[in-house]
Design a protein around this motif. Structure first.
Motif, PDB file in Angstrom:
ATOM      1  N   PRO A  58       8.867 109.402 102.091  1.00 37.28           N
ATOM      2  CA  PRO A  58       7.277 108.372 101.819  1.00 37.28           C
ATOM      3  C   PRO A  58       6.384 109.227 100.877  1.00 37.28           C
ATOM      4  O   PRO A  58       6.439 110.383 100.096  1.00 37.28           O
ATOM      5  N   ASP A  59       6.001 107.765 100.269  1.00 39.72           N
ATOM      6  CA  ASP A  59       4.941 108.406  98.813  1.00 39.72           C
ATOM      7  C   ASP A  59       4.003 109.459  99.422  1.00 39.72           C
ATOM      8  O   ASP A  59       3.710 110.568  98.581  1.00 39.72           O
ATOM      9  N   SER A  60       3.429 109.866 100.644  1.00 40.23           N
ATOM     10  CA  SER A  60       2.510 110.546 101.250  1.00 40.23           C
ATOM     11  C   SER A  60       3.136 112.219 101.496  1.00 40.23           C
ATOM     12  O   SER A  60       2.361 112.484 101.562  1.00 40.23           O
ATOM     13  N   LEU A  61       4.218 112.007 101.009  1.00 42.58           N
ATOM     14  CA  LEU A  61       5.091 113.563 101.085  1.00 42.58           C
ATOM     15  C   LEU A  61       5.789 114.037 100.262  1.00 42.58           C
ATOM     16  O   LEU A  61       5.706 115.260 100.494  1.00 42.58           O
ATOM     17  N   GLY A  62       5.695 113.448  99.458  1.00 45.46           N
ATOM     18  CA  GLY A  62       6.815 113.656  97.857  1.00 45.46           C
ATOM     19  C   GLY A  62       5.674 115.098  97.244  1.00 45.46           C
ATOM     20  O   GLY A  62       6.643 116.129  96.999  1.00 45.46           O
ATOM     21  N   HIS A  63       4.486 115.525  97.665  1.00 51.68           N
ATOM     22  CA  HIS A  63       3.976 116.553  96.546  1.00 51.68           C
ATOM     23  C   HIS A  63       4.213 117.472  97.573  1.00 51.68           C
ATOM     24  O   HIS A  63       3.655 118.854  97.770  1.00 51.68           O
ATOM     25  N   ARG A  64       4.729 117.193  99.245  1.00 55.57           N
ATOM     26  CA  ARG A  64       4.918 118.718 100.587  1.00 55.57           C
ATOM     27  C   ARG A  64       6.140 119.464  99.655  1.00 55.57           C
ATOM     28  O   ARG A  64       5.947 120.468 100.669  1.00 55.57           O
ATOM     29  N   ASP A  84       2.640 126.653 107.879  1.00 56.10           N
ATOM     30  CA  ASP A  84       2.661 126.146 108.593  1.00 56.10           C
ATOM     31  C   ASP A  84       3.149 124.848 109.404  1.00 56.10           C
ATOM     32  O   ASP A  84       2.448 123.668 109.405  1.00 56.10           O
ATOM     33  N   PRO A  85       4.475 125.502 110.092  1.00 55.59           N
ATOM     34  CA  PRO A  85       5.082 124.192 110.589  1.00 55.59           C
ATOM     35  C   PRO A  85       4.533 123.375 112.044  1.00 55.59           C
ATOM     36  O   PRO A  85       4.994 122.563 112.033  1.00 55.59           O
ATOM     37  N   ALA A  86       3.097 123.959 112.108  1.00 53.38           N
ATOM     38  CA  ALA A  86       2.331 123.782 113.335  1.00 53.38           C
ATOM     39  C   ALA A  86       1.325 122.355 112.757  1.00 53.38           C
ATOM     40  O   ALA A  86       1.432 121.372 113.675  1.00 53.38           O
ATOM     41  N   GLU A  87       1.402 122.397 111.390  1.00 56.90           N
ATOM     42  CA  GLU A  87       0.578 121.291 111.034  1.00 56.90           C
ATOM     43  C   GLU A  87       1.739 120.515 110.336  1.00 56.90           C
ATOM     44  O   GLU A  87       1.160 118.518 110.210  1.00 56.90           O
ATOM     45  N   LEU A  88       2.765 121.072 109.674  1.00 52.55           N
ATOM     46  CA  LEU A  88       3.390 120.334 108.527  1.00 52.55           C
ATOM     47  C   LEU A  88       4.640 118.882 109.796  1.00 52.55           C
ATOM     48  O   LEU A  88       4.858 117.956 108.421  1.00 52.55           O
ATOM     49  N   LEU A  89       5.144 119.299 110.174  1.00 58.81           N
ATOM     50  CA  LEU A  89       6.370 119.062 111.616  1.00 58.81           C
ATOM     51  C   LEU A  89       5.444 117.799 112.058  1.00 58.81           C
ATOM     52  O   LEU A  89       5.827 116.470 112.198  1.00 58.81           O
ATOM     53  N   PRO A  90       4.114 117.453 112.869  1.00 58.09           N
ATOM     54  CA  PRO A  90       3.648 116.336 113.001  1.00 58.09           C
ATOM     55  C   PRO A  90       3.567 115.415 111.901  1.00 58.09           C
ATOM     56  O   PRO A  90       3.572 114.952 112.280  1.00 58.09           O
ATOM     57  N   CYS A 124      16.636 116.368 106.960  1.00 58.53           N
ATOM     58  CA  CYS A 124      16.903 117.392 107.435  1.00 58.53           C
ATOM     59  C   CYS A 124      15.710 118.074 106.343  1.00 58.53           C
ATOM     60  O   CYS A 124      15.726 118.243 105.269  1.00 58.53           O
ATOM     61  N   ILE A 125      15.196 119.375 106.561  1.00 56.45           N
ATOM     62  CA  ILE A 125      13.999 119.894 106.207  1.00 56.45           C
ATOM     63  C   ILE A 125      14.204 121.662 106.783  1.00 56.45           C
ATOM     64  O   ILE A 125      14.019 121.323 107.980  1.00 56.45           O
ATOM     65  N   TYR A 126      13.283 122.348 106.291  1.00 58.94           N
ATOM     66  CA  TYR A 126      12.920 123.288 106.242  1.00 58.94           C
ATOM     67  C   TYR A 126      11.765 124.305 105.759  1.00 58.94           C
ATOM     68  O   TYR A 126      11.385 123.691 104.974  1.00 58.94           O
ATOM     69  N   VAL A 127      10.982 124.339 106.155  1.00 57.91           N
ATOM     70  CA  VAL A 127       9.731 125.381 106.635  1.00 57.91           C
ATOM     71  C   VAL A 127       9.649 126.282 105.964  1.00 57.91           C
ATOM     72  O   VAL A 127      10.018 127.333 107.066  1.00 57.91           O
ATOM     73  N   LEU A 128       9.484 127.101 104.891  1.00 49.53           N
ATOM     74  CA  LEU A 128       9.108 128.621 104.774  1.00 49.53           C
ATOM     75  C   LEU A 128       8.042 128.906 105.365  1.00 49.53           C
ATOM     76  O   LEU A 128       6.668 128.721 104.771  1.00 49.53           O
ATOM     77  N   ASP A 129       7.816 129.452 106.900  1.00 49.22           N
ATOM     78  CA  ASP A 129       6.583 129.864 107.366  1.00 49.22           C
ATOM     79  C   ASP A 129       5.662 130.994 106.907  1.00 49.22           C
ATOM     80  O   ASP A 129       6.584 131.688 106.960  1.00 49.22           O
ATOM     81  N   ASP A 130       4.911 130.364 106.800  1.00 50.38           N
ATOM     82  CA  ASP A 130       3.855 131.720 106.005  1.00 50.38           C
ATOM     83  C   ASP A 130       2.551 131.994 107.140  1.00 50.38           C
ATOM     84  O   ASP A 130       1.476 132.517 106.745  1.00 50.38           O
ATOM     85  N   ARG A 131       2.777 131.681 108.501  1.00 53.59           N
ATOM     86  CA  ARG A 131       1.727 131.712 109.416  1.00 53.59           C
ATOM     87  C   ARG A 131       1.893 133.975 109.006  1.00 53.59           C
ATOM     88  O   ARG A 131       2.544 134.056 109.172  1.00 53.59           O
ATOM     89  N   PHE A 186       4.752 115.012 108.583  1.00 48.59           N
ATOM     90  CA  PHE A 186       5.989 114.416 108.930  1.00 48.59           C
ATOM     91  C   PHE A 186       6.390 113.487 109.149  1.00 48.59           C
ATOM     92  O   PHE A 186       6.976 112.442 109.281  1.00 48.59           O
ATOM     93  N   ALA A 187       6.489 114.020 110.714  1.00 50.85           N
ATOM     94  CA  ALA A 187       7.280 112.759 111.805  1.00 50.85           C
ATOM     95  C   ALA A 187       6.249 111.657 111.776  1.00 50.85           C
ATOM     96  O   ALA A 187       6.817 110.505 111.303  1.00 50.85           O
ATOM     97  N   GLU A 188       5.108 112.251 111.696  1.00 50.86           N
ATOM     98  CA  GLU A 188       4.326 110.504 111.719  1.00 50.86           C
ATOM     99  C   GLU A 188       3.975 110.181 110.217  1.00 50.86           C
ATOM    100  O   GLU A 188       4.938 108.747 109.824  1.00 50.86           O
ATOM    101  N   ALA A 189       4.603 110.696 109.028  1.00 49.08           N
ATOM    102  CA  ALA A 189       4.281 109.839 108.128  1.00 49.08           C
ATOM    103  C   ALA A 189       6.015 109.381 107.749  1.00 49.08           C
ATOM    104  O   ALA A 189       5.877 108.082 106.695  1.00 49.08           O
ATOM    105  N   ALA A 190       6.265 109.744 107.846  1.00 47.71           N
ATOM    106  CA  ALA A 190       8.310 109.365 108.060  1.00 47.71           C
ATOM    107  C   ALA A 190       9.096 107.965 109.331  1.00 47.71           C
ATOM    108  O   ALA A 190       9.513 107.642 109.375  1.00 47.71           O
ATOM    109  N   ALA A 191       7.567 108.018 110.289  1.00 50.73           N
ATOM    110  CA  ALA A 191       8.378 107.468 110.849  1.00 50.73           C
ATOM    111  C   ALA A 191       9.298 107.548 111.973  1.00 50.73           C
ATOM    112  O   ALA A 191      10.108 106.606 112.180  1.00 50.73           O
ATOM    113  N   VAL A 192       9.426 108.826 112.479  1.00 51.09           N
ATOM    114  CA  VAL A 192      10.663 109.252 113.017  1.00 51.09           C
ATOM    115  C   VAL A 192      10.633 109.300 114.715  1.00 51.09           C
ATOM    116  O   VAL A 192       9.875 109.424 115.028  1.00 51.09           O
ATOM    117  N   ASP A 193      12.006 108.646 115.491  1.00 52.11           N
ATOM    118  CA  ASP A 193      11.644 108.908 116.396  1.00 52.11           C
ATOM    119  C   ASP A 193      12.356 110.307 117.109  1.00 52.11           C
ATOM    120  O   ASP A 193      11.680 110.357 118.261  1.00 52.11           O
TER     121      ASP A 193
END
Length: 483
Positions: A176-182, A77-83, A32-39, A85-92
């Motif tokens: 995933p470890d690669s997402l923790g810093h985000r 930017d959700p346009a970058e963050l969501l893809p 479950c994520i929330y993105v503070l959209d700064d676009r 996140f989805a790739e790193a977390a391997a979501v279906d």
């Protein structure tokens, strides 16, 4: 292999009747994520809504945790963050509830294409309206421009579906470890004012979050619905639902409100009449109509719906605007509303109309300056409702009040705040005036002013403009553009 889903919270900060969350939770373990959209292309939140958002996210995180879930907050930017996140977390599967401003519509289309192209399923839902903006049309399939036929057509579609229950249990996968810093903490978002902290009045007035929304609805149905059709215009009474900021952030859905009201009336728990209920539902209808307008007119907050107003002779008086913003116009009902707004982040709807009319028509200030101030200071600043309502008052919008309908703030005060209780609450320097003088202190006899300790122009300002002169000047200005 266990499936994983990702639900993207946006203007749906609740667990109950959240179709996108229910879909994700039914798939498997759910991020479950929330993105503070700064676009830059998405309108930045105002100060009051940033304050509300911080508390709403805090409440949402706690509610998710109680069910085994977790809220991960990102910024960017959700346009970058969501893809990513989805790739790193391997979501279906990724789910979200739709929004209807142009920037969100464009973003959603781009995200669906990109994420689906990478092999991840995307499902989106209507989680904030009774009807999608494109579902209610004229007989020829065109967008509707007048509220009454719009709402009649919407009602003819039948009862909205019953609200969905909240997921009873959620499973939060490890990041995933690669997402923790985000991931960001709420304090890192700096949503709450600190220097200075001007939110004391907001904290006293509101309980953001799903629980606060539910309690407000229960209180309104039990104690506020009776007499609502007439009482809603009385700012001196606690006669409105105060659900608007909860709706703005999706802490409650219109379907929940609709069905809770219907159930309470059938069981006899609601004290209001059929007329009270219908009037309250029509307020949901105005919100629906506003989103209909926004979807079909993406620049509703910046461009006149009626293009004749492009040539309107606005005065652009910065001092008049500042005095209006501060509640120092010298007109008590207007000033009381503006001070209520500054203190609590909210203003009674009748007073909103009067204050907006005074700015636009008596002071000849561009409606967009008022819309921007409300956007910054209202906790319920809504991209559709705020813009549509300002254009309605201005006379430049769809189904607008005719420009020659100019609210007289004195007679409006005498009619809707007859004993001056609302004015006295927010303008204590006028508290000693008799009821008959409270809405026009500049007309009060000298002995009444002296007894109340009031010196017009010193302890309380003289009116910025003579009421009658301002009205005639507005009519003359409109005559210049009338086709």
């Amino acid at each position: 292999m266990t499936k994983r889903a990702l639900h993207w919270f946006r203007d749906d900060l609740r667990l109950a009747d959240n179709p996108a969350l229910v879909c994700a939770a039914g798939t498997g373990a759910t991020y479950c994520i929330y993105v503070l959209d700064d676009r830059a292309e998405r309108r930045a939140l105002g100060g009051a809504t940033r304050w509300w958002l911080s508390h709403s996210l805090e409440a949402l995180a706690a509610a998710l945790e109680r069910r085994g879930g977790r809220l991960d907050i990102l910024c960017g930017d959700p346009a970058e963050l969501l893809p990513a996140f989805a790739e790193a977390a391997a979501v279906d599967l990724i789910t979200w509830n739709r929004r209807y401003d142009a920037a969100s519509v464009d973003l959603d289309a781009a995200l669906k294409e990109r994420i689906s192209g990478n092999g991840t399923a995307v499902r989106t839902f209507n989680g904030s309206l009774l009807n999608e903006p494109w579902e209610v049309t004229t007989r020829t399939g065109q967008p509707m421009k007048v509220f009454t036929p719009y709402w009649r057509a919407a009602r003819e579609r039948g009862e909205p579906e019953a609200p969905l229950p909240a997921p009873t249990r959620l499973e939060a996968p490890a990041l995933p470890d690669s997402l923790g810093h985000r991931v960001r903490s709420l304090p890192e978002l700096a949503l709450r004012p600190t220097r200075p902290d001007w939110a004391g009045g907001l904290r006293e007035a509101w309980t953001p979050g799903e629980d606060g929304a539910t309690q407000n609805l229960v209180d309104f149905i039990e104690d506020g619905l009776g007499g609502y059709a007439d009482g809603r215009d009385r700012p001196d009474r606690d006669s409105t639902s105060r659900l608007s900021p909860h709706l703005r952030f999706g802490e409650i859905s219109p379907r929940q409100i609709w069905h809770a009201l219907g159930t309470a009336r059938k069981s006899g728990e609601a004290k209001g009449s059929a007329a009270d209920a219908e009037k309250f539902l029509s307020e949901l209808g105005w919100r629906e109509f506003s989103y209909h307008l926004l979807f079909h007119n993406p620049d509703l907050a910046t461009r006149n719906y009626d293009q004749r107003f492009d040539d309107f002779p606005w005065k652009h008086d910065g001092e008049a605007l500042r005095r209006w913003q501060r509640g120092l116009t010298g007109v008590p009902l207007v000033d009381a509303g503006m001070r209520q707004l500054w203190t609590t982040g909210w203003m009674h709807n009748r007073v909103r109309m009067v204050a907006a009319s005074f700015l636009i028509k008596h002071l000849l200030q561009d409606w967009r300056t008022g819309e921007a101030w409300f956007w910054d200071t209202l906790v319920d600043a809504d991209p559709a409702n705020n813009a549509a309502s300002w254009q309605w008052v201005a006379g430049s919008g769809a189904d607008a009040a005719p420009y020659f309908r100019i609210f007289n703030p004195v007679t409006q005060g005498e009619m809707h705040d007859p004993a001056g209780a609302y004015v006295r609450r927010w303008i204590p320097e006028l508290a000693g005036l008799p009821d008959k003088n409270i809405h026009a202190p500049w007309k009060a006899p000298d002995d009444a002013l002296k007894a109340a300790g009031i010196r017009i122009g010193e302890t309380y300002p003289a009116p910025l403009v003579d009421i009658g002169f301002g009205r005639q000047r507005a009519l003359d200005a409109f005559a210049m553009i009338r086709g």
